[in-house]
Design an enzyme around this catalytic site. Sequence first.
Site, PDB file in Angstrom:
ATOM      1  N   ASP A  41      30.066  15.749  73.803  1.00 30.18           N
ATOM      2  CA  ASP A  41      29.358  16.060  74.883  1.00 30.18           C
ATOM      3  C   ASP A  41      29.909  16.238  75.856  1.00 30.18           C
ATOM      4  O   ASP A  41      31.315  16.140  75.927  1.00 30.18           O
ATOM      5  CB  ASP A  41      29.337  14.633  74.723  1.00 30.18           C
TER       6      ASP A  41
ATOM      7  N   ASN B 158      16.948  17.405  74.186  1.00 27.54           N
ATOM      8  CA  ASN B 158      17.350  19.052  74.824  1.00 27.54           C
ATOM      9  C   ASN B 158      16.957  20.009  75.134  1.00 27.54           C
ATOM     10  O   ASN B 158      16.812  20.910  75.552  1.00 27.54           O
ATOM     11  CB  ASN B 158      18.782  18.987  74.321  1.00 27.54           C
TER      12      ASN B 158
END
Length: 266
Positions: free
Chosen positions: A23, A71
Amino acid sequence: MKKSPGFDLDSSQLPGHVGIIMDGNGRWAKSRNLPRLAGHRKGVERVDEITECACKLGLKALTLFAFSNENWKRPEDEVTGLMGLLRWYLRSERRKILDNNIVFRIIGDRRKLSSDILDQVERLEAETESNTGMCLTIALSYGSRSEIVRAVAKLATEVAEGRVYASDIDEELFESHLDTAPLPELDLVIRTSGESRLSNFLLYQAAYAELSFEDARWPDFNQALFCDHLRRFGQRERRFGQTSEQAAARRQVVGAQVAAAEPKVN
Ligand code: IPE
Ligand code: IPE
Ligand code: MG
């Protein structure tokens, strides 16, 4: 202490299976006034570096969270850019994956991937399935809840068709229906970029994994930081619900089994 070649780590204390939530690409780029995709591009370089390190250390399995089910809801140009990087990764890493004897697989909802990406993935999976080195798994279009629901649906179909008795369903049978079925137990989850959440990554599999959080953004993550997390893992006491004394006795038994299984060097 049995040192891993080239690394200051005790190889007997290493995790077998590490999962990484990669991330922070967007924030890395933003802090440099760059487009988000520049962060993702830099992130792919880190994938290569960390995979190489994990291979050299002799880890059994590395599972990298590259793109979640959620996502897909990002702006279209970011999703398109990420899929382009994925195509590039699969093309450019193929040789290295083959040369390093890696078993390559993806986990996630394959139905959402475009057919050319799926072709590339399936070709690499087929080319590496009989390799004997580290299992490199990319979680792509992956969400743990969806994986669990798909596993339940598969089992329900098998019961409806009379191939499985509902009374035979236990943890082992259920796990064999998850995307991660062939992989060893997940030992350690590392998340970069300062967030302390799992974001739908390996929820079932992480039941007894150690969780390790890192402030650095993924594009700034490197072999030294990776080794720090592995070292800290080796210092933790995993008790699996038992007492400290029971856990110590269990470690001794496992250690003796491993030593007995190792080839003797004269
Ligand atoms: C991780 O970086 C990569 C993907 C989720 C695809 P992010 O893009 O989430 O970066 P941040 O969290 O916005 O900084
Ligand atoms: C998790 O990161 C997914 C990947 C690293 C691929 P996100 O950036 O999507 O997670 P949230 O939205 O911060 O929970
Ligand atoms: Mg993020």
